[in-house]
Design an enzyme around this catalytic site. Structure first.
Site, PDB file in Angstrom:
ATOM      1  N   GLU A   1      -1.636  -3.230  -9.589  1.00 62.57           N
ATOM      2  CA  GLU A   1      -0.255  -3.257 -10.045  1.00 62.57           C
ATOM      3  C   GLU A   1       0.346  -4.639  -9.836  1.00 62.57           C
ATOM      4  O   GLU A   1       0.134  -5.279  -8.807  1.00 62.57           O
ATOM      5  CB  GLU A   1       0.526  -2.217  -9.239  1.00 62.57           C
ATOM      6  CG  GLU A   1       2.012  -2.170  -9.491  1.00 62.57           C
ATOM      7  CD  GLU A   1       2.713  -1.236  -8.518  1.00 62.57           C
ATOM      8  OE1 GLU A   1       3.908  -0.961  -8.747  1.00 62.57           O
ATOM      9  OE2 GLU A   1       2.072  -0.785  -7.539  1.00 62.57           O
TER      10      GLU A   1
ATOM     11  N   ASP B   1      -3.879  -9.909   8.282  1.00 63.43           N
ATOM     12  CA  ASP B   1      -3.755 -11.322   7.915  1.00 63.43           C
ATOM     13  C   ASP B   1      -2.304 -11.588   7.522  1.00 63.43           C
ATOM     14  O   ASP B   1      -2.017 -12.131   6.462  1.00 63.43           O
ATOM     15  CB  ASP B   1      -4.703 -11.639   6.762  1.00 63.43           C
ATOM     16  CG  ASP B   1      -4.818 -13.124   6.474  1.00 63.43           C
ATOM     17  OD1 ASP B   1      -4.453 -13.927   7.348  1.00 63.43           O
ATOM     18  OD2 ASP B   1      -5.257 -13.484   5.370  1.00 63.43           O
TER      19      ASP B   1
END
Length: 325
Positions: free
Chosen positions: A129, A235
Site C-alpha cells: 500500500e 530499526d
C-alpha cells in the site's frame, strides 16, 4: 538511511541514519519503467490495472523504491532488490503484518512479495500500500503512546505468545543479515543473535575483547526485571517514521519479538522528544537500569553501522564498550 519525512512517499529506506554514507536519490518521474518489469506484471495481473507511471524515490546499496501509478488511478509502493532472493522482502512483509495485527499503528498493507523472474543476477520485489504522508502531522506524544500499545500487545505468533524471543524468519537490518531463531532466554538471544554476530563481522580484536567481556557479564544488566517478548519494529529512526493525517505510521522494519527497550537502539537518530518518552512511559514505566541497557541496545546498531558504512562508527562502538566494561 536518509531522513524521508519531507518526501511525499517516505516508506522506502532500510536501516541507517543521515550520518551514513548512503546515497540519496531525488524523487523523479520517469516514463520508461526502470524497475524490473516482473513487479509491474504482477500488479497488472493481480491488481487489475496497467502501470502507467513510476517515480523513483530512493536507491540504496541493497534496494530501490518506487511509487507506481496505475491506469485506474490507484497508487502502490514497490521495492526491488537485484541480486537478493525473496527472503529479504519476506522478512519485511511478515514484520509489517505482525505490527499491523496489533491494531495500534498505521502500517502499510503488503499485497505481495516474490522473486524477480528473469532478472539477470536474480532479485526480488515487494508490492505494498502507498501511504500519503505529504500532509501528515506527526505528534510525538501520540507516537509514544501508540508504540507503547504496540509493545504491550499480546503476540499472535505462538512462539512469542509462549515467551520465546525471535521471529518466524531471519531478516535484515539494513543490508546485514539478522538471525532470529527462537530462544527462551533474552540475554542469550541478545548475546548470540545480536551482539556477537556483529562483533565477529567487524573483525576487530580490540572490539572483540571488550565485547566478550560485556557478554560474559550481560545478565547483570537484567537483574530484577522481567523481560517479555514484544513485537519490535527493530530499526526505528526518523526516516522510518511518518504520519498519515493525524495517525502515526512506522515502516521499513527489521522486526522480531524482543525486549521492548531494544526498540530505542536507534534513538540517537530518531528525534524522540520528551513528550514521546513521557507518553511511552505512562504506559510502560521506565525500569531500573534503563540507561545502561540503552547503551547495549545502541551498541548493536552502532556495530551494524560500522559493518555497513565503515570506520566512522568505530569510536562510538569503542566508547560504549569501554563504559560498559
Amino acid at each position: 538511511m536518509l531522513a524521508t519525512q519531507k518526501l511525499p512517499t517516505a516508506h522506502q529506506r532500510r536501516g541507517g541514519c543521515p550520518a551514513g554514507s548512503q546515497r540519496a536519490t531525488r524523487a523523479r518521474c520517469v516514463r520508461v519503467m526502470a524497475a524490473h518489469p516482473a513487479a509491474y506484471a504482477w500488479i497488472e495481473e493481480h491488481l487489475g490495472s496497467k502501470v502507467v507511471k513510476e517515480s523513483l524515490v530512493s536507491s540504496s546499496g541493497w534496494s530501490s523504491a518506487y511509487v507506481v501509478d496505475t491506469q485506474d488511478g490507484k497508487r502502490y509502493f514497490v521495492k526491488t532488490a537485484l541480486g537478493r532472493d525473496e527472503a529479504m522482502f519476506k522478512g519485511e512483509a511478515l514484520g509489517l503484518q505482525a505490527m499491523y495485527d496489533t491494531n495500534t499503528m498505521r502500517i502499510p498493507k503488503v499485497f505481495h512479495y516474490g522473486p524477480l523472474a528473469g532478472a539477470g543476477r536474480g532479485g526480488s520485489f515487494i508490492v505494498m500500500e502507498h501511504l500519503d504522508m505529504a500532509r501528515g502531522r506527526l505528534a510525538m506524544r501520540e507516537l509514544g503512546r501508540r508504540l507503547a500499545l504496540m509493545h504491550l500487545a499480546v503476540p499472535k505468533e505462538e512462539h512469542a505468545a509462549a515467551g520465546q524471543f525471535g521471529f518466524p524468519v531471519d531478516n535484515t537490518i539494513g543490508g546485514t543479515p539478522q538471525a532470529n531463531g527462537w530462544m527462551s532466554d533474552w540475554v542469550v538471544f541478545l548475546r548470540d543473535r545480536r551482539l556477537m554476530p556483529q562483533l565477529k563481522m567487524a573483525g576487530d580484536s580490540r572490539l572483540m575483547r571488550m565485547g566478550e567481556k560485556l557478554c560474559s557479564n550481560l545478565s547483570s544488566h537484567f537483574e530484577g526485571i522481567e523481560v517479555k517478548p514484544s513485537i519490535l519494529h527493530g530499526d526505528l529512526w526518523s526516516g522510518n517514521i511518518g504520519a498519515v493525517g493525524e495517525e502515526p505510521t512506522i515502516f521499513d522494519p527489521a522486526c522480531y519479538y524482543g525486549h521492548h527497550e531494544a526498540e530505542f537502539g536507534m534513538s540517537w537518530c530518531a528525534g524522540f522528544s520528551p513528550d514521546f518518552y513521557a507518553a511511552y512511559h505512562e504506559l510502560i514505566p521506565c525500569a531500573p537500569g534503563f540507561e545502561q541497557r540503552a547503551e547495549i541496545y545502541r551498541l548493536y546498531h552502532y556495530l551494524n553501522h560500522l559493518n555497513l558504512f565503515g570506520d566512522s562508527y568505530y569510536s562510538q562502538c569503542a566508547s560504549i564498550l569501554q563504559r560498559l566494561t
